[in-house]
Design an enzyme around this catalytic site. Structure first.
Site, PDB file in Angstrom:
ATOM      1  NE  ARG A 178      -2.935   0.434   3.260  1.00 31.75           N
ATOM      2  CZ  ARG A 178      -2.213   0.816   4.322  1.00 31.75           C
ATOM      3  NH1 ARG A 178      -1.604   1.981   4.324  1.00 31.75           N
ATOM      4  NH2 ARG A 178      -2.117   0.021   5.367  1.00 31.75           N
TER       5      ARG A 178
ATOM      6  CE1 TYR B  75     -14.217  11.009 -16.709  1.00 30.05           C
ATOM      7  CE2 TYR B  75     -13.964  10.908 -14.330  1.00 30.05           C
ATOM      8  CZ  TYR B  75     -14.249  10.293 -15.535  1.00 30.05           C
ATOM      9  OH  TYR B  75     -14.541   8.960 -15.555  1.00 30.05           O
TER      10      TYR B  75
ATOM     11  CG  ASP C  51      -7.643  15.724 -15.507  1.00 31.17           C
ATOM     12  OD1 ASP C  51      -6.865  15.086 -16.244  1.00 31.17           O
ATOM     13  OD2 ASP C  51      -8.770  15.299 -15.185  1.00 31.17           O
TER      14      ASP C  51
ATOM     15  CE  LYS D 174     -10.651   7.447 -18.894  1.00 28.41           C
ATOM     16  NZ  LYS D 174     -10.931   8.745 -18.310  1.00 28.41           N
TER      17      LYS D 174
END
Ligand SMILES: *Cc1c(COP(=O)(O)O)cnc(C)c1O
Length: 392
Positions: A56, A109, A181, A206
């Site tokens: 983690r 977004y 972004d 993406k």
């Protein structure tokens, strides 16, 4: 093999064979935990901040991918996270305090908009939105407690281009952090730090990863102290990436430049093709002279106009349904950046939550489509689109 030692029980790991380190492909390392020699060695490792203890907190496949993304964005010490939204969450929640305000572009977004409008206010963080193509509107929305501005340079799906130079100057003058972004534009078209961003993030899911098989994000801050806060928030909230996804994304990045070039050339070709068809009311592509922000697109994108293209068909929803049926060879899927060209219809997907008036204000009618153009042979794509238009 020289390091073979007899195993005392099946319940011990077999040593990794000598010579394996010379593999040309990057190994996939799914281990959650790492052993240490003794407590002093563990102390030294924490002090130096290298090495691995628990997945983690970091793992080799994430580190390998982060180095490649740092190279692309021109940053240092960037962090790979479990999704683009994990990156947005770690940045917003890691850097903002209750009582502070963040200003967002009004076409961010959808989930970023939702995080800002529905969740941050529950935690005492004030949010508002303004049109990033209009610097006066952005300036008017600034408050004395504005600590951050968050924008995308090219908006989805209208492909409007933010006045990013104006916004960067505004952020600087008001001592607010500028967050970009960069998912849509990618570092192939622009690099956030060159435009004055303090923090850049991505949905690596993406174009960067490119094959629709890995869900990942990335966040990099110019200031190591901010990067540290983003990392701590991500580790605490468990926004950790999967080693397998990191491994896939690294593999995808080897061909990123080639894919981007081919997809952009295909998009420019299709923009031309669509614009000459009588069924098409308008084509929106940043490389076209009739784009509403054409001058800004040319100035900012330096000829890398990207793989995203929107267009509007005559004839509303009926024509839209017919077009999707006729274009059976184009996957009708609300994502972007795949090697394959995908078709999406914002009115029934990404923007379905808006009222039809709000959609119309953005120009998103029932005939509005967005194409995420892929790397197919250009002649093939041209013929698929031509024959679909003929039948719709
Ligand atoms: C997809 C996307 C995101 C969210 O990324 P996930 O990896 O799906 O969480 C954020 N911003 C933009 C511009 C996106 O396209």
């Amino acid at each position: 093999m020289s390091n073979e030692i007899p195993l005392s029980t099946l319940i011990r790991r077999t040593p990794w064979p000598d010579g394996a380190h010379a593999a040309m492909g990057t190994p996939l390392q799914p281990s959650v935990v790492y052993t240490s020699a003794d407590p002093d060695a563990l102390d030294a490792q924490y002090l130096r901040g290298h090495g691995y203890t628990y997945a983690r907190e970091g793992h080799p496949n994430a580190s390998v991918l982060a180095q490649k993304l740092d190279l692309l964005e021109g940053g240092k010490g960037g962090l790979v996270l479990g999704s683009g939204m994990a990156a947005a969450t770690a940045i917003l929640c890691g850097l903002l305090n209750s009582g502070e305000h963040v200003l967002g572009g009004d076409q961010l977004y959808g989930r970023t908009l939702r995080l800002m409008s529905q969740d941050l206010p529950r935690w005492g963080i004030e949010t508002s939105f303004a049109d990033p193509t209009n610097i006066a509107a952005m300036e008017a929305a600034m408050q004395p407690n504005t600590k951050m501005i968050i924008v995308e340079v090219v908006a989805n799906p209208t492909l409007r281009i933010a006045d990013i130079n104006g916004i960067a100057a505004l952020a600087k003058a008001r001592n607010a952090l500028l967050v970009i972004d960069n998912t849509f534009t990618t570092p192939a078209a622009l690099r956030g730090f060159d435009l004055g961003a303090d923090i850049v993030f991505h949905s690596v899911t993406k174009l960067l990863s490119g094959h629709s098989d890995a869900t990942l994000g990335y966040a990099v801050a110019r200031d190591p102290e901010l990067q540290h806060k983003i990392r701590d928030m991500a580790v605490t909230m468990g926004l950790t990436p999967s080693p397998f996804d990191c491994w896939l994304a690294e593999r995808g990045l080897f061909t990123f430049d080639l894919r981007y070039e081919r997809a952009s050339a295909n998009a420019a070709m299709l923009a031309e093709e669509l614009s000459s068809h009588e069924m098409v009311k308008q084509v929106i592509y940043p490389g076209r002279s009739d784009h509403p922000d054409a001058a800004r697109a040319t100035e900012l994108l330096g000829g890398a106009f990207g793989n995203m293209l929107s267009f509007e068909l005559q004839g509303g929803r009926d024509a839209a349904n017919r077009f999707v049926h006729a274009a059976q060879d184009l996957p009708f899927a609300p994502t972007l950046g795949d090697v394959a060209t995908t078709l999406s219809h914002p009115a029934s997907s990404s923007h379905r939550g808006l009222s039809s008036e709000a959609r119309l204000a953005l120009g998103i009618t029932e005939g509005f489509f967005r194409l995420s153009v892929g790397i197919e042979p250009p002649e093939y794509l041209k013929s698929v689109v031509q024959s679909a238009l003929k039948r719709c």
